[in-house]
Design a protein around this motif. Structure first.
Motif, PDB file in Angstrom:
ATOM      1  N   PRO A 173       0.829  -1.203   0.000  1.00 46.92           N
ATOM      2  CA  PRO A 173       0.000   0.000   0.000  1.00 46.92           C
ATOM      3  C   PRO A 173       0.867   1.257   0.000  1.00 46.92           C
ATOM      4  CG  PRO A 173       0.057  -0.957   2.187  1.00 46.92           C
ATOM      5  CD  PRO A 173       0.824  -1.882   1.282  1.00 46.92           C
ATOM      6  N   VAL A 174       0.559   2.176  -0.886  1.00 47.78           N
ATOM      7  CA  VAL A 174       1.294   3.437  -0.950  1.00 47.78           C
ATOM      8  C   VAL A 174       0.420   4.508  -0.317  1.00 47.78           C
ATOM      9  CG1 VAL A 174       2.372   5.150  -2.448  1.00 47.78           C
ATOM     10  CG2 VAL A 174       2.482   2.729  -3.045  1.00 47.78           C
ATOM     11  N   GLU A 175       0.867   4.994   0.831  1.00 47.86           N
ATOM     12  CA  GLU A 175       0.135   6.038   1.551  1.00 47.86           C
ATOM     13  C   GLU A 175       0.655   7.395   1.104  1.00 47.86           C
ATOM     14  OE1 GLU A 175       0.451   5.435   5.734  1.00 47.86           O
ATOM     15  OE2 GLU A 175       0.079   3.282   5.551  1.00 47.86           O
ATOM     16  N   VAL A 176      -0.146   8.112   0.348  1.00 49.26           N
ATOM     17  CA  VAL A 176       0.276   9.410  -0.160  1.00 49.26           C
ATOM     18  C   VAL A 176       0.410  10.420   0.968  1.00 49.26           C
ATOM     19  CG1 VAL A 176      -0.327  11.300  -1.715  1.00 49.26           C
ATOM     20  CG2 VAL A 176      -0.778   8.934  -2.385  1.00 49.26           C
ATOM     21  N   ASN A 177      -0.490  10.381   1.945  1.00 53.99           N
ATOM     22  CA  ASN A 177      -0.463  11.336   3.052  1.00 53.99           C
ATOM     23  C   ASN A 177       0.080  10.728   4.331  1.00 53.99           C
ATOM     24  OD1 ASN A 177      -1.629  13.343   1.437  1.00 53.99           O
ATOM     25  ND2 ASN A 177      -3.670  12.552   1.833  1.00 53.99           N
ATOM     26  N   GLY A 178       0.792   9.605   4.245  1.00 51.28           N
ATOM     27  CA  GLY A 178       1.298   8.922   5.425  1.00 51.28           C
ATOM     28  C   GLY A 178       2.495   9.620   6.032  1.00 51.28           C
ATOM     29  N   ASP A 179       2.982   9.049   7.122  1.00 50.81           N
ATOM     30  CA  ASP A 179       4.122   9.625   7.832  1.00 50.81           C
ATOM     31  C   ASP A 179       5.464   9.205   7.235  1.00 50.81           C
ATOM     32  OD1 ASP A 179       2.401  10.834   9.610  1.00 50.81           O
ATOM     33  OD2 ASP A 179       2.484   9.174  11.040  1.00 50.81           O
ATOM     34  N   SER A 180       5.461   8.213   6.357  1.00 58.10           N
ATOM     35  CA  SER A 180       6.731   7.723   5.844  1.00 58.10           C
ATOM     36  C   SER A 180       6.910   8.106   4.382  1.00 58.10           C
ATOM     37  CB  SER A 180       6.799   6.198   5.995  1.00 58.10           C
ATOM     38  OG  SER A 180       5.747   5.594   5.280  1.00 58.10           O
ATOM     39  N   CYS A 181       8.137   8.021   3.921  1.00 50.61           N
ATOM     40  CA  CYS A 181       8.471   8.356   2.540  1.00 50.61           C
ATOM     41  C   CYS A 181       8.089   7.197   1.629  1.00 50.61           C
ATOM     42  CB  CYS A 181       9.960   8.646   2.428  1.00 50.61           C
ATOM     43  SG  CYS A 181      10.463   9.009   0.738  1.00 50.61           S
ATOM     44  N   ASN A 182       7.341   7.473   0.604  1.00 47.08           N
ATOM     45  CA  ASN A 182       6.941   6.466  -0.371  1.00 47.08           C
ATOM     46  C   ASN A 182       7.313   6.890  -1.789  1.00 47.08           C
ATOM     47  OD1 ASN A 182       5.532   4.243   1.031  1.00 47.08           O
ATOM     48  ND2 ASN A 182       4.280   5.925   1.808  1.00 47.08           N
ATOM     49  N   SER A 183       8.289   7.788  -1.922  1.00 48.24           N
ATOM     50  CA  SER A 183       8.643   8.327  -3.236  1.00 48.24           C
ATOM     51  C   SER A 183       8.978   7.239  -4.246  1.00 48.24           C
ATOM     52  CB  SER A 183       9.836   9.277  -3.117  1.00 48.24           C
ATOM     53  OG  SER A 183       9.513  10.355  -2.285  1.00 48.24           O
ATOM     54  N   CYS A 184       9.742   6.245  -3.819  1.00 49.25           N
ATOM     55  CA  CYS A 184      10.141   5.167  -4.738  1.00 49.25           C
ATOM     56  C   CYS A 184       8.920   4.371  -5.199  1.00 49.25           C
ATOM     57  CB  CYS A 184      11.127   4.225  -4.072  1.00 49.25           C
ATOM     58  SG  CYS A 184      12.679   5.013  -3.631  1.00 49.25           S
ATOM     59  N   PHE A 185       8.029   4.057  -4.270  1.00 53.04           N
ATOM     60  CA  PHE A 185       6.845   3.273  -4.612  1.00 53.04           C
ATOM     61  C   PHE A 185       5.896   4.082  -5.497  1.00 53.04           C
ATOM     62  CE2 PHE A 185       8.136   1.505  -0.420  1.00 53.04           C
ATOM     63  CZ  PHE A 185       8.602   0.290  -0.905  1.00 53.04           C
ATOM     64  N   THR A 186       5.753   5.372  -5.204  1.00 50.54           N
ATOM     65  CA  THR A 186       4.883   6.233  -5.998  1.00 50.54           C
ATOM     66  C   THR A 186       5.426   6.372  -7.412  1.00 50.54           C
ATOM     67  OG1 THR A 186       4.270   7.449  -4.003  1.00 50.54           O
ATOM     68  CG2 THR A 186       3.797   8.508  -6.102  1.00 50.54           C
ATOM     69  N   ALA A 187       6.734   6.607  -7.524  1.00 53.92           N
ATOM     70  CA  ALA A 187       7.347   6.742  -8.846  1.00 53.92           C
ATOM     71  C   ALA A 187       7.231   5.436  -9.630  1.00 53.92           C
ATOM     72  CB  ALA A 187       8.812   7.147  -8.703  1.00 53.92           C
TER      73      ALA A 187
END
Length: 104
Positions: free
Chosen positions: A63-77
């Motif tokens: 799950p990619v949390e766009v507004n979460g507390d952690s960095c998800n830049s790699c997963f989003t990209a």
């Protein structure tokens, strides 16, 4: 910060966010152990290798949390170019064999 036995500052432990609900929380409650989050082609290789070692394997989409507390830049990209990442969970099955390190 406290010092260790050599007088150097002791490292602070990393604070982990505990999973209490959702699909991951349900799997953990059922005895599954999260091993990694990875994309193809390594995802299929890891799943195959765990199964060869006798483990039950369960994969869910990471799950990619766009507004979460952690960095998800790699997963989003990756998602933007069609890459899917899976969270790999394992647990021992009745026919699992103990892991042996061939180097020792």
């Amino acid at each position: 910060m406290q010092s260790n036995t050599r007088g150097k500052p002791a490292m602070e432990p990393i604070r982990l966010k505990l999973v209490k609900g959702g699909k991951e929380g349900d799997l953990l409650a059922q005895g599954w152990i999260k091993q990694t989050t990875i994309g193809e082609p390594r995802l299929s290789e890891i799943v195959e290798n765990y199964r060869k070692m006798g483990y039950e394997v369960h994969v869910i989409e990471h799950p990619v949390e766009v507004n979460g507390d952690s960095c998800n830049s790699c997963f989003t990209a990756g998602a933007e170019i069609g890459q899917m990442y899976g969270d790999v969970f394992i647990r021992k099955s009745g026919n699992s064999k103990p892991l042996e390190d061939e180097l020792f």
